[in-house]
Scaffold this motif. Structure first.
Motif, PDB file in Angstrom:
ATOM      1  N   TYR A 196       0.700   2.937   5.172  1.00 27.60           N
ATOM      2  CA  TYR A 196       1.105   3.223   3.866  1.00 27.60           C
ATOM      3  C   TYR A 196       2.788   3.542   3.767  1.00 27.60           C
ATOM      4  N   VAL A 197       3.308   2.964   2.797  1.00 32.26           N
ATOM      5  CA  VAL A 197       4.909   2.927   2.629  1.00 32.26           C
ATOM      6  C   VAL A 197       4.906   4.257   1.652  1.00 32.26           C
ATOM      7  N   THR A 198       5.632   5.193   2.152  1.00 33.71           N
ATOM      8  CA  THR A 198       5.966   6.553   1.393  1.00 33.71           C
ATOM      9  C   THR A 198       7.516   6.592   1.477  1.00 33.71           C
ATOM     10  N   ARG A 208       5.021  -7.659   1.532  1.00 30.03           N
ATOM     11  CA  ARG A 208       5.095  -7.712   0.092  1.00 30.03           C
ATOM     12  C   ARG A 208       6.380  -7.033  -0.685  1.00 30.03           C
ATOM     13  N   MET A 209       6.750  -5.962  -0.177  1.00 27.13           N
ATOM     14  CA  MET A 209       7.919  -5.385  -0.786  1.00 27.13           C
ATOM     15  C   MET A 209       9.044  -6.426  -0.636  1.00 27.13           C
ATOM     16  N   GLN A 210       9.243  -7.007   0.294  1.00 29.97           N
ATOM     17  CA  GLN A 210      10.268  -8.190   0.323  1.00 29.97           C
ATOM     18  C   GLN A 210      10.028  -9.206  -0.572  1.00 29.97           C
ATOM     19  N   ALA A 211       8.922  -9.421  -0.838  1.00 29.38           N
ATOM     20  CA  ALA A 211       8.670 -10.505  -1.881  1.00 29.38           C
ATOM     21  C   ALA A 211       8.864  -9.915  -3.310  1.00 29.38           C
ATOM     22  N   GLY A 212       8.492  -8.600  -3.635  1.00 26.99           N
ATOM     23  CA  GLY A 212       9.013  -8.095  -4.747  1.00 26.99           C
ATOM     24  C   GLY A 212      10.491  -7.632  -5.033  1.00 26.99           C
ATOM     25  N   HIS A 253       9.043   8.769   9.324  1.00 24.70           N
ATOM     26  CA  HIS A 253       8.476   9.335   8.436  1.00 24.70           C
ATOM     27  C   HIS A 253       8.171   8.584   7.430  1.00 24.70           C
ATOM     28  N   ALA A 254       8.735   7.519   7.177  1.00 23.91           N
ATOM     29  CA  ALA A 254       8.542   6.793   5.831  1.00 23.91           C
ATOM     30  C   ALA A 254       7.106   5.758   5.974  1.00 23.91           C
ATOM     31  N   VAL A 255       6.400   5.801   7.001  1.00 20.44           N
ATOM     32  CA  VAL A 255       5.440   5.124   7.153  1.00 20.44           C
ATOM     33  C   VAL A 255       4.377   5.916   7.491  1.00 20.44           C
ATOM     34  N   LEU A 256       3.293   6.085   6.743  1.00 19.55           N
ATOM     35  CA  LEU A 256       2.140   6.855   6.885  1.00 19.55           C
ATOM     36  C   LEU A 256       1.178   6.266   7.427  1.00 19.55           C
ATOM     37  N   VAL A 257       0.499   6.794   8.387  1.00 22.01           N
ATOM     38  CA  VAL A 257      -0.899   6.228   9.164  1.00 22.01           C
ATOM     39  C   VAL A 257      -1.852   6.826   8.648  1.00 22.01           C
ATOM     40  N   ARG A 279       0.854  -1.327  -0.015  1.00 29.50           N
ATOM     41  CA  ARG A 279       0.081  -0.098   0.161  1.00 29.50           C
ATOM     42  C   ARG A 279       1.003   1.169  -0.034  1.00 29.50           C
ATOM     43  N   THR A 280       0.746   2.042  -0.966  1.00 32.93           N
ATOM     44  CA  THR A 280       1.538   3.364  -1.144  1.00 32.93           C
ATOM     45  C   THR A 280       0.483   4.306  -1.809  1.00 32.93           C
ATOM     46  N   PRO A 281       0.819   5.594  -1.738  1.00 31.17           N
ATOM     47  CA  PRO A 281       0.083   6.676  -2.565  1.00 31.17           C
ATOM     48  C   PRO A 281       0.266   6.579  -3.760  1.00 31.17           C
ATOM     49  N   ARG A 282      -0.662   6.508  -4.853  1.00 29.00           N
ATOM     50  CA  ARG A 282      -0.434   6.511  -6.287  1.00 29.00           C
ATOM     51  C   ARG A 282       0.250   7.462  -6.918  1.00 29.00           C
TER      52      ARG A 282
END
Length: 826
Positions: A420-422, A395-399, A409-413, A346-349
């Motif tokens: 969300y990963v930012t 999911r990032m590690q799997a990719g 500050h890299a994780v947005l709640v 999950r990340t901002p598009r």
């Protein structure tokens, strides 16, 4: 209208105004007129260093530069004269015409301040080159400067025609204007070729001219400050309109706390299309549709020195590129954003990208209302939130995606409670296992700082599994973490240890040996400097010795005595260790370990190598890690106390028995020096940070020592073995040093030899160089000379002593080390 393609350059001038009739309101903070860019300081320093390197290189390679100059002259002699004439004519006109045309173009575009600064740099370069050509070089004795840089040739020291042009070009800034750059540097190259063919300048002179012009250009730019090249918020809005968006308003967003390298961010609200329902557009003024990240060209070098240091210090695949261009940064973050989304995390598009003139670029993300993890109150950091963070990470590690900056500050709640990963600017795709494990160690530490190690590890294990967590244990080191995380760990120094303990409880068979990530440690640099300084002092002394004469005049039976005493030190060291270990140790293997320690001395400071290998030996012998460290610490503590007491005792004996060694006696000067050192140490320990460091080091070194000493005291045989080994070790070294002195015809009172050895050994143990190199030699030679030995005899004795105690045991030590490793004894 659909958005433009990612990375598509905007048409028109640098800061094109919005095309709609009504200006979009932008809440932008005041912009400074001028800024000092780190890149200018770095380029100035690099140019100065390279200029000094050219001067040094040519001074050592005069024949090479003469040969190169001759080859160029012979080669150009066969070139068509018409072609050379055309090149000369073009360069004579173009070397000034092209920069002037560019300056006019910049003035027309209202960039006159930058042109004025560049003209100032050109004037400084012109005056400096005139001074070098007409004043400095002719007045130098024998043409010293001319000979240093250009090998005594009859050429001009610097190319007066092109040095000001290079300074102007360096200061005016042509980044992003490829045609102007090509035309300008082509003219400069032709002018340089003309100077070579006419024997007006040599290759070395042209290299120095280029570096001097660059140094002056960037130095002037940094000293005066460059006009702020960052496009304002209105230019950012205009670029969004060219992407097909319809901004209604925009506002600057404050950066995250502690992140000085974060790009500028703008929140942008969009107006609805004519056929779009107005209800779909946020009605409240505090909501945004887009979050725009602006990459400024001048910020690409922010923190570059730190990143270069990390890149050099850490082993491969642990850091990304230290320096990236604006285009490279835009492409990397864009690729990472698409890759994270494709991996299902999950990340901002990412809605669009674009250049903003020639000095910036933007990335427009769909805005996700929420707060950064670092700003979320503790009571809202629930296990459900932590689990969601770990799911996105999985999911990032799997990719095979590495984030590299998984801080708070890299994780947005989001307002919906989801993670969300930012902040994907440093991420990389298709990475190896080491980078993935480093990300895991970083996120474990980040979440442990917020929720504690127990919850961080428990939620991670539920999502990733115990095997994945076990792989992160060797990487839970301070050096593997980001700078901000290391700063946060200063407030909780035991956090990494507690994280490891939590993982080991889940999987007890986890191997906790840390992975070596560092190519070198800071103390290695200090060791190199210290060794260089020692070589500067010792090598001239050795060079002045007649080795053949020394070998022919040495008394060889005294050399044999010194060799026997040096051999005895290994038996003494074995007794010293065995006496402070209640468990039974085999004498032969323990002696072999001490021989192996002589090999380790060459790669570690004297006070560190022996401790490490003895501790490892005890653990392999069945002693638990805690008692093993305590036993070695007890032997070290007793040895240190004994050393100090012997030094004080024999210092007084020396002063009262030998007139030749009065300088070594505890005179008033020494007493005053001791009091001064004690006062300085006391004042230093009043600093809380220093006191914490010293106390933690002492605790780690001697924790558990007292109980271990109590165990030894209960066994008189063990106590006698340990104390006897400690005293025997000192006696053996003193005997070796005394025999080395007598081998070359010298003689000192035995108390003086004891004081000399104890003093030099203390300095060698404190020095961070391998085996005390440099410190021991210098201290021994100085002390023996003060004691009355001739300088030649003292130097010869020290060389023999160090040969027998440090260098000669290296080969047997290596063989013993390899043998013990094969037997799994260390």
């Amino acid at each position: 209208m659909p958005p433009a393609r990612a990375g598509e350059a905007p048409p028109g001038p640098d800061t094109e105004a919005p095309r709609r009739g009504t200006a979009v309101p932008v809440d932008d903070p005041p912009r400074p007129d001028r800024i000092r860019r780190p890149a200018d300081a770095i380029r100035f320093a690099a140019s100065c260093v390279l200029l000094a390197a050219v001067m040094l290189l040519v001074s050592f390679a005069q024949q090479t530069t003469h040969g190169l100059q001759t080859d160029i002259a012979e080669g150009t002699a066969h070139a068509p004269r018409l072609l050379l004439s055309l090149a000369t004519l073009a360069s004579s006109f173009g070397v000034l015409a092209v920069p002037v045309a560019f300056a006019v173009e910049r003035v027309v575009r209202k960039d006159g301040k930058r042109v004025a600064i560049a003209l100032l740099a050109a004037v400084i370069a012109f005056l400096l080159t005139i001074g070098l050509d007409d004043l400095v070089v002719p007045s130098a004795p024998g043409g010293v400067l001319d000979s240093l840089i250009w090998g005594g040739t009859e050429t001009a020291p610097v190319h007066t025609d092109i040095a000001p042009v290079i300074a102007f070009v360096s200061a005016v800034g042509m980044a992003g204007r490829a045609r102007w750059q090509a035309a300008t540097w082509t003219m400069i190259g032709l002018a340089a070729l003309t100077g070579l063919t006419a024997s007006y300048a040599s290759v070395a002179a042209l290299a120095a001219t280029y570096l001097l012009g660059r140094a002056i250009g960037h130095g002037t730019l940094y000293a005066v400050g460059t006009p702020n090249p960052r496009p304002p918020g209105t230019a950012v809005v205009a670029a969004l309109e060219r992407l097909g968006f319809r901004p209604e308003r925009a506002a600057y967003l404050d950066p995250a706390d502690g992140d000085t390298e974060e790009p500028r961010r703008y929140g942008v609200a969009l107006a609805p299309d004519e056929d779009e329902d107005a209800a779909r557009v946020p009605a409240r003024r505090g909501e945004w549709n887009l979050e725009v990240r602006v990459l400024d060209r001048d910020q690409q070098t922010a923190g570059v020195l730190y990143r270069v240091w990390r890149l050099l210090r850490l082993r491969g695949a642990t850091t990304g590129r230290a320096l990236r261009s604006l285009r490279r940064s835009l492409e990397q973050e864009s690729l990472m954003a698409y890759a994270v989304d494709a991996a299902g995390a999950r990340t901002p598009r990412l809605a669009g990208t674009s250049e903003v003139g020639t000095e910036a670029a933007l990335l427009a993300y769909e805005h996700v209302p929420g707060r950064r993890l670092g700003d979320v109150p503790d009571e809202e950091v629930t296990d459900g939130l932590l689990t969601d963070v770990w799911r996105q990470f999985r999911r990032m590690q799997a990719g095979r995606l590495a984030h590299r900056r998984l801080e708070g500050h890299a994780v947005l709640v989001g307002d919906d409670g989801r993670a969300y990963v930012t902040d994907l600017r440093s991420g990389e795709v298709a990475v190896g296992d080491l980078a993935l494990r480093l990300d895991l160690a970083q996120l474990l530490t980040t979440l442990a700082l917020r929720a504690g190690p127990e919850r961080a590890v428990a939620t991670a294990a539920a999502v990733l599994g115990e095997e994945a967590l076990a792989a992160a244990v060797p990487l839970l080191q301070r050096v593997a973490l980001s700078r901000a995380t290391r700063a946060a760990l200063r407030q909780d120094r035991g956090l990494l240890t507690r994280i490891r303990e939590q993982i080991v409880r889940l999987k007890p068979e986890t191997e906790a040996a840390p992975v070596r990530l560092e190519r070198f440690q800071p103390r290695t640099i200090f060791s190199i400097v210290a060794l260089s300084f020692a070589a500067y002092i010792v090598i001239p002394q050795v060079a002045s010795l007649d080795i053949a004469h020394l070998v022919s005049t040495a008394t060889w039976w005294w050399v044999a005595v010194a060799l026997g005493a040096a051999t005895l030190t290994y038996l003494a060291a074995a007794f010293m260790l065995m006496g402070f270990v209640p468990e039974r140790l085999p004498l032969g293997r323990t002696v072999l370990v001490q021989v192996a320690a002589s090999f380790v001395k060459l790669v570690a400071p004297a006070a560190v190598g022996g401790v490490a290998i003895n501790t490892r030996y005890l653990q392999r012998s069945g002693v638990r890690p805690g008692p093993a460290v305590a036993s070695v610490g007890a032997s070290q503590l007793v040895g240190m106390v004994t050393h100090i007491l012997l030094l004080i005792l024999f210092g007084f004996l020396t002063g009262s028995t030998n007139k030749a060694t009065q300088d070594l006696a505890p005179s008033r000067t020494i007493v005053i020096a001791v009091f001064v050192l004690a006062l300085v140490a006391g004042l230093t320990l009043t600093v809380p940070k220093v006191r914490r460091v010293v106390s933690s080091r002492m605790r780690s070194m001697f924790s558990g020592v007292v109980p271990r000493l109590v165990d030894v005291l209960q066994s008189p045989r063990k106590l006698a073995t340990g104390m006897g080994g400690t005293l025997l070790l000192t006696v053996a070294f003193v005997l070796c040093l005394d025999a080395s002195i007598r081998a070359f015809g010298g003689s000192l009172h035995w108390t003086s030899v004891v004081v000399v050895f104890l003093t030099a050994n203390a300095l060698g143990s404190a020095a961070p160089t391998p085996g005390g190199l440099g410190a021991v030699e210098g201290a021994l030679t100085l002390a023996l000379t003060i004691s009355g030995l001739a300088a030649e005899t003292a130097t010869s004795a020290v060389l023999l002593y160090r040969l027998l105690t440090l260098w000669l045991p290296v080969l047997p030590g290596w063989a013993a080390f390899a043998y013990l490793q094969r037997k799994q004894a260390i």
